[in-house]
Design a protein around this motif. Structure first.
Motif, PDB file in Angstrom:
ATOM      1  N   ALA A   1      14.076 -13.293 -18.056  1.00 20.93           N
ATOM      2  CA  ALA A   1      13.925 -12.179 -18.996  1.00 20.93           C
ATOM      3  C   ALA A   1      12.494 -12.125 -19.526  1.00 20.93           C
ATOM      4  O   ALA A   1      11.864 -11.067 -19.544  1.00 20.93           O
ATOM      5  N   PHE A   2      11.982 -13.264 -19.923  1.00 21.77           N
ATOM      6  CA  PHE A   2      10.630 -13.284 -20.480  1.00 21.77           C
ATOM      7  C   PHE A   2       9.564 -13.077 -19.404  1.00 21.77           C
ATOM      8  O   PHE A   2       8.485 -12.568 -19.697  1.00 21.77           O
TER       9      PHE A   2
ATOM     10  N   MET B   1       9.734 -11.000 -17.030  1.00 26.30           N
ATOM     11  CA  MET B   1       9.613  -9.543 -16.910  1.00 26.30           C
ATOM     12  C   MET B   1       8.754  -8.984 -18.039  1.00 26.30           C
ATOM     13  O   MET B   1       7.824  -8.195 -17.828  1.00 26.30           O
ATOM     14  N   LEU B   2       9.058  -9.434 -19.262  1.00 23.84           N
ATOM     15  CA  LEU B   2       8.285  -8.994 -20.429  1.00 23.84           C
ATOM     16  C   LEU B   2       6.806  -9.364 -20.247  1.00 23.84           C
ATOM     17  O   LEU B   2       5.901  -8.573 -20.527  1.00 23.84           O
TER      18      LEU B   2
ATOM     19  N   VAL C   1      17.292  -5.367 -14.633  1.00 27.44           N
ATOM     20  CA  VAL C   1      16.392  -5.850 -15.694  1.00 27.44           C
ATOM     21  C   VAL C   1      17.116  -5.873 -17.028  1.00 27.44           C
ATOM     22  O   VAL C   1      17.062  -6.851 -17.782  1.00 27.44           O
TER      23      VAL C   1
ATOM     24  N   VAL D   1      19.641  -8.736 -17.149  1.00 25.04           N
ATOM     25  CA  VAL D   1      18.989 -10.043 -17.346  1.00 25.04           C
ATOM     26  C   VAL D   1      18.506 -10.180 -18.782  1.00 25.04           C
ATOM     27  O   VAL D   1      18.668 -11.219 -19.419  1.00 25.04           O
ATOM     28  N   TRP D   2      17.968  -9.079 -19.314  1.00 25.46           N
ATOM     29  CA  TRP D   2      17.489  -9.103 -20.687  1.00 25.46           C
ATOM     30  C   TRP D   2      18.622  -9.397 -21.674  1.00 25.46           C
ATOM     31  O   TRP D   2      18.488 -10.226 -22.567  1.00 25.46           O
TER      32      TRP D   2
ATOM     33  N   GLY E   1      19.829 -12.896 -21.284  1.00 28.14           N
ATOM     34  CA  GLY E   1      18.800 -13.786 -21.824  1.00 28.14           C
ATOM     35  C   GLY E   1      18.787 -13.771 -23.339  1.00 28.14           C
ATOM     36  O   GLY E   1      18.737 -14.796 -23.997  1.00 28.14           O
ATOM     37  N   TRP E   2      18.897 -12.554 -23.905  1.00 28.39           N
ATOM     38  CA  TRP E   2      18.861 -12.394 -25.362  1.00 28.39           C
ATOM     39  C   TRP E   2      20.062 -13.101 -25.985  1.00 28.39           C
ATOM     40  O   TRP E   2      19.946 -13.847 -26.945  1.00 28.39           O
TER      41      TRP E   2
END
Lengths: 382, 326
Positions: free
Chosen positions: A295-296, A298-299, B14, B17-18, B21-22
């Motif tokens: 996730a990070f 991607m950020l 995306v 996954v975010w 993940g969060w």
């Protein structure tokens, strides 16, 4: 031997000498993940040079009781463990890859327009933003630094730093870095369009001045001197990078340069991919961290892209000859993919505007910038 | 799968996954393992005890020296954080370790000064003390670190038997002092972030300035070299300018075609295109006998030819065709 004894013997062989009864759910999941990356590499051609050996490494080490990543009872490393120990743990392979990269790289566009180095620095914004972000998620400082460097979009640097600071995250970090690098053409264009106006995308840049062979020859010496003096921690990477480039530009060691670019690079790529993949064993990999890292990651890529573009906008406030902000996104490294993305986005705005050479400057600056950021992190923990 | 569909699936992946993940991030943050646990090793050096340990967020080991005044006998051991953990304490702020110091043969109710010295401490380091039976278990000792040598700071902690710093709480002739040095985590993390980000700018700016200076020197030397060059050396240039117009046009066309073909290959290369590009490049090189871009400039030909040839020269470099590793 009685029938019962024969059955007992077969049962013992099945239990202790074959993998079938020892296969766990986690291992099955990891084998599927390995197959998924093999699919991406073979069917989709996403970074196949790396994802294929990585995928097969994941696939191979997750079979039960395989002697690949362990040690023998005498303490000698098993096959892939030996690749990992001497290649990655000893930090040899990333440096050898940098040697090959140096031998492949033409610094002409960067030498012709050194201002683009600043874009390479600005594009490291995501590295530091991610570093702070992951700290909020409970990562340690070392882990956060190793995740942050993913945004530098530089595989060997990511592996080098992670192996040094957080080796338990090596698999996830390397996978995230290479996967997102393969997705640069998908990740960057929407961000590029969001942070530029149509008029800005049409800015034409003056043709770069020709760079003489002598000037190219001197660059690795000057570059190496300044960078290593300022960030000694990055000397292994930068030293090899500049040696490779010197071999190329000198023209007197064509055989060595050719070996570094091709044979050597290919050999270490096999060992690197396999070793990195082999670190992803079910008991180590299956937890929350890889998801957060993805996730990070991607950020990280997104913020690095924004950082590069904003740096160009900022520079344009002071420059007489404006730069096309699309080349800012190339500052994330990912050579040459991100430069190509800048070029193709530029062509969409103006079919006669060829930005490729201009984007190569920040692209190469990104390689130096991400290595500098890695050096900063290494120095921070010394 | 068309582009729009690919984009949608990509965005969905995306987002997923975010979200995962969060959601999982908080769980992990709360229950994360202490993977950087410092494990101090102690050696006695005269009357002092020296702890050597690898602190959190460091790759090199540090030493912390313990000295009790009046050469009183004492022992130091490391304490596991979990044993003395309270909910309000952030482990990240205690980079070194927790120590338990047992001082014997103290006069009941008497006071001992314990000196804790290290080059790992800074002027902002605090020493926090643990009191198991207190209403507030952890508190700052309130003692400032004093500089005793270059980069070396020391805490001189006065501990009274049975006093607030004595963990056993009894004036029984022995003192148990439990605590550890504390450094602000977030101030450090954010401070170092800013410094290092601008550090990257600084390094690349210095490199840029160096390259600009060297570049100007090269341009200057090459220009002055060209002006003082003997007439004989300029002869080939004149000869080149006398090449028939049609031939120049061919060269420009070859360069432009080669460049266009080469650049068009950045999508999916096919063998035919690759061969066409190679043939065009070979034609060009044959026509120019491998002349460099500078050589072409010297010929004083039209801008398009220079641009096209320059692109061609650069396009031949392997930077564009090499596999991606960075």
């Amino acid at each position: 031997m009685t029938w019962e004894q024969i059955v007992e013997l077969i049962r013992n062989i099945l239990i202790s000498q074959t993998g079938i009864p020892n296969l766990t759910g986690g291992q099955l999941v990891m084998i599927c993940i390995g197959l998924f990356f093999l699919y991406l590499a073979i069917a989709k051609e996403y970074e196949p040079l790396l994802l294929l050996p990585i995928g097969f490494g994941i696939f191979l080490v997750n079979f039960p009781i395989t002697p690949l990543m362990g040690y023998t009872e005498h303490g000698t490393p098993e096959l892939i463990r030996a690749f990992y120990k001497y290649g990655v743990e000893w930090e040899i392979i990333p440096c050898v890859i940098f040697l090959g990269l140096g031998a492949m790289t033409d610094f002409g566009p960067l030498i012709a327009n050194p201002k683009t180095l600043i874009i390479g620095a600005g594009a490291q914004l995501g590295v530091f933003v991610t570093y702070i972000g992951t700290l909020f998620f409970g990562f340690t400082l070392k882990e956060a630094a190793s995740v942050g460097i993913i945004g530098g979009a530089d595989g060997p640097t990511t592996i080098y730093l992670t192996a040094k600071l957080a080796p338990h995250l090596l698999g996830a970090n390397a996978l995230a870095a290479y996967s997102y690098m393969a997705m640069v053409p998908l990740i960057q264009p929407p961000i590029m369009r969001l942070f530029t106006t149509p008029a800005q995308r049409k800015i034409r840049m003056r043709q770069l001045r020709p760079v003489s062979a002598r000037e190219k020859l001197v660059f690795p010496l000057i570059g190496c001197t300044l960078i290593v003096l300022l960030i000694p921690a990055v000397a292994p990477l930068m030293g090899m990078f500049m040696l490779g480039n010197l071999m190329r530009e000198s023209g007197v060691v064509k055989r060595l340069s050719d070996t570094a670019q091709n044979a050597l690079m290919n050999i270490v790529t096999i060992f690197l991919g396999l070793s990195v993949g082999a670190t992803m064993q079910a008991d180590v990999f299956l937890n929350y961290k890889p998801l957060i890292i993805f996730a990070f990651g991607m950020l990280d890529f997104a913020v690095c892209t924004v950082g590069g573009i904003l740096t160009v906008h900022l520079m344009n406030l002071f420059l007489k000859e404006k730069m096309n902000p699309l080349i800012g996104s190339a500052g994330v490294s990912a050579v040459p993919m991100s430069a190509r993305v800048s070029h193709s986005e530029g062509l969409k705005a103006d079919p006669d505007n060829w930005l490729l050479m201009h984007a190569m400057g920040p692209n190469l600056a990104g390689v130096i910038g991400s290595a500098a950021a890695a050096g900063m992190f290494i120095a921070m923990f010394q | 799968m068309n582009q729009r569909c690919m984009n949608r699936s990509f965005l969905a992946a995306v987002l997923m996954v975010w979200l995962i993940g969060w959601w999982t991030g908080f769980g992990w943050a709360a229950f994360g393992d202490d993977i950087e646990k410092p494990q101090p090793k102690f050696v006695r050096e005269g009357s002092a005890v020296i702890a050597t340990l690898l602190p959190r967020a460091k790759s090199t080991s540090v030493q912390i020296r313990f000295d009790a005044d009046r050469a009183l006998p004492f022992e130091v051991i490391g304490v596991d954080f979990e044993a003395i953990r309270t909910s309000d304490l952030d482990i990240k702020e205690f980079k070194s370790a927790f120590f338990q110091v047992d001082i014997k043969d103290v006069a009941p109710g008497g006071q001992v000064v314990l000196n804790i010295t290290s080059d790992f401490f800074t002027s902002s380091t605090q020493y926090w003390v643990y009191r198991p039976d207190g209403s507030v278990k952890w508190s700052d000792s309130g003692i400032a670190a004093k500089k005793v040598a270059e980069k070396v700071y020391a805490f001189a902690v006065p501990i009274q038997d049975g006093g607030p710093f004595d963990a056993d709480g009894k004036a029984d002739g022995s003192i148990r002092f439990v605590g550890g040095p504390k450094d602000g985590f977030w101030s450090y993390a954010l401070g170092t972030l800013v410094i290092r980000f601008f550090g990257v700018f600084m390094v690349l700016s210095i490199l840029m300035i160096g390259m600009m200076i060297v570049g100007r020197l090269f341009v200057h030397f090459e220009k002055s070299g060209a002006t003082v060059a003997p007439k004989a050396a300029q002869a080939p240039a004149k000869k080149a300018s006398s090449v028939p117009k049609a031939e120049l046009g061919d060269e420009a066309a070859v360069a432009a075609i080669a460049t266009a073909i080469h650049l068009s290959r950045e999508g999916k290369a096919d063998e035919g295109e690759a061969i066409a590009a190679a043939v065009a490049v070979a034609l060009y090189l044959e026509a120019n006998a491998g002349a460099s871009v500078r050589g072409i400039d010297a010929g004083g030909r039209n801008d398009w030819a220079i641009v096209g040839r320059h692109l061609l020269q650069e396009g031949r470099l392997q930077a564009f065709t090499r596999p991606i590793h960075s």
